[in-house]
Design a protein around this motif. Structure first.
Motif, short mmCIF file in Angstrom:
data_model
loop_
_atom_site.label_atom_id
_atom_site.label_comp_id
_atom_site.label_asym_id
_atom_site.label_seq_id
_atom_site.Cartn_x
_atom_site.Cartn_y
_atom_site.Cartn_z
N ASN A 1 0.80 -1.22 0.00
CA ASN A 1 0.00 0.00 0.00
C ASN A 1 0.83 1.27 0.00
OD1 ASN A 1 -2.85 -1.07 0.23
ND2 ASN A 1 -1.81 -2.18 1.87
N ASP A 2 2.10 1.15 -0.36
CA ASP A 2 3.00 2.30 -0.50
C ASP A 2 3.00 3.19 0.73
OD1 ASP A 2 4.89 3.82 -1.87
OD2 ASP A 2 3.37 5.14 -2.72
N MET A 3 3.22 2.55 1.89
CA MET A 3 3.29 3.27 3.16
C MET A 3 4.58 2.91 3.87
SD MET A 3 -0.39 3.08 5.02
CE MET A 3 -1.46 2.04 4.09
N SER A 4 4.96 3.76 4.76
CA SER A 4 6.13 3.52 5.59
C SER A 4 5.76 2.58 6.74
CB SER A 4 6.64 4.85 6.15
OG SER A 4 7.51 4.64 7.22
N THR A 5 6.59 1.57 6.97
CA THR A 5 6.32 0.68 8.10
C THR A 5 6.43 1.43 9.42
OG1 THR A 5 8.62 -0.06 8.08
CG2 THR A 5 7.02 -1.46 6.97
N SER A 6 7.24 2.47 9.47
CA SER A 6 7.37 3.21 10.72
C SER A 6 6.06 3.91 11.08
CB SER A 6 8.53 4.21 10.65
OG SER A 6 8.28 5.21 9.70
N ILE A 7 5.31 4.36 10.09
CA ILE A 7 4.02 5.01 10.38
C ILE A 7 3.06 4.01 10.99
CG2 ILE A 7 1.96 6.03 9.32
CD1 ILE A 7 3.84 7.43 7.33
N ILE A 8 2.91 2.86 10.35
CA ILE A 8 1.98 1.84 10.87
C ILE A 8 2.45 1.34 12.23
CG2 ILE A 8 1.04 -0.48 10.46
CD1 ILE A 8 -0.26 1.75 8.79
N SER A 9 3.73 1.14 12.38
CA SER A 9 4.27 0.67 13.65
C SER A 9 3.96 1.64 14.79
CB SER A 9 5.78 0.47 13.54
OG SER A 9 6.33 0.10 14.78
N THR A 10 4.19 2.91 14.56
CA THR A 10 3.94 3.89 15.63
C THR A 10 2.44 4.05 15.90
OG1 THR A 10 4.10 5.73 14.06
CG2 THR A 10 6.07 5.18 15.31
N ILE A 11 1.62 3.90 14.88
CA ILE A 11 0.17 3.96 15.08
C ILE A 11 -0.28 2.76 15.91
CG2 ILE A 11 -2.07 3.69 13.91
CD1 ILE A 11 -0.91 5.50 11.67
N GLU A 12 0.19 1.58 15.54
CA GLU A 12 -0.24 0.36 16.25
C GLU A 12 0.31 0.28 17.67
OE1 GLU A 12 0.44 -3.15 13.91
OE2 GLU A 12 -1.09 -2.58 12.44
N ARG A 13 1.37 1.02 17.96
CA ARG A 13 1.91 1.07 19.32
C ARG A 13 1.39 2.30 20.08
NH1 ARG A 13 7.73 1.39 19.14
NH2 ARG A 13 7.51 2.10 17.01
N VAL A 14 0.42 2.99 19.52
CA VAL A 14 -0.23 4.16 20.13
C VAL A 14 0.80 5.24 20.46
CG1 VAL A 14 -1.95 4.90 21.83
CG2 VAL A 14 -1.90 2.53 21.12
N MET A 15 1.71 5.45 19.54
CA MET A 15 2.75 6.44 19.75
C MET A 15 2.62 7.63 18.81
SD MET A 15 6.01 3.91 20.24
CE MET A 15 7.13 5.26 20.57
N LYS A 16 1.68 7.56 17.87
CA LYS A 16 1.59 8.62 16.88
C LYS A 16 0.13 8.96 16.60
CE LYS A 16 3.21 9.84 12.26
NZ LYS A 16 3.87 11.07 12.55
N ASP A 17 -0.13 10.24 16.53
CA ASP A 17 -1.42 10.75 16.11
C ASP A 17 -1.27 11.06 14.62
OD1 ASP A 17 -3.85 11.97 15.82
OD2 ASP A 17 -3.52 13.51 17.32
N PRO A 18 -1.82 10.19 13.76
CA PRO A 18 -1.55 10.35 12.33
C PRO A 18 -2.24 11.56 11.72
CG PRO A 18 -3.20 8.67 12.66
CD PRO A 18 -2.72 9.09 14.03
N GLN A 19 -1.67 12.02 10.62
CA GLN A 19 -2.30 13.09 9.85
C GLN A 19 -3.57 12.54 9.21
OE1 GLN A 19 0.43 14.60 6.96
NE2 GLN A 19 1.83 15.40 8.49
#
Length: 87
Positions: free
Chosen positions: A34-52
């Motif tokens: 899906n042309d995404m960064s694994t770091s974005i999904i990782s931080t979202i799934e670890r509740v560390m990032k409020d995504p745009q």
């Protein structure tokens, strides 16, 4: 509940839903497809990032959902009396 706790509830629901919809597929495979960064999904799934907002749209699209459908699933997981506005 204060605003910080409410925000955490939303992010926890997002993380849970993303993991559930991703299923057994690895983060790497999901992101590669899906042309995404694994770091974005990782931080979202670890509740560390409020995504745009654009990231939320992209994740929804990756699951073949409209953004409103994805957000509705998140909302449905929140407590019934949930509100970000203190009344």
């Amino acid at each position: 509940m204060n605003n910080r706790e409410n925000k955490k509830l939303i992010l926890e629901s997002l993380a849970k839903l993303t993991k559930e919809l991703r299923g057994a597929k690895s983060q790497f495979m999901f992101c590669s497809e899906n042309d995404m960064s694994t770091s974005i999904i990782s931080t979202i799934e670890r509740v560390m990032k409020d995504p745009q907002l654009t990231t939320v749209f992209r994740i929804a699209e990756a699951f073949n959902l409209k953004a409103w459908q994805f957000i509705k699933l998140i909302e449905d997981d929140l407590p019934e009396d949930f509100s970000l506005i203190e009344k």
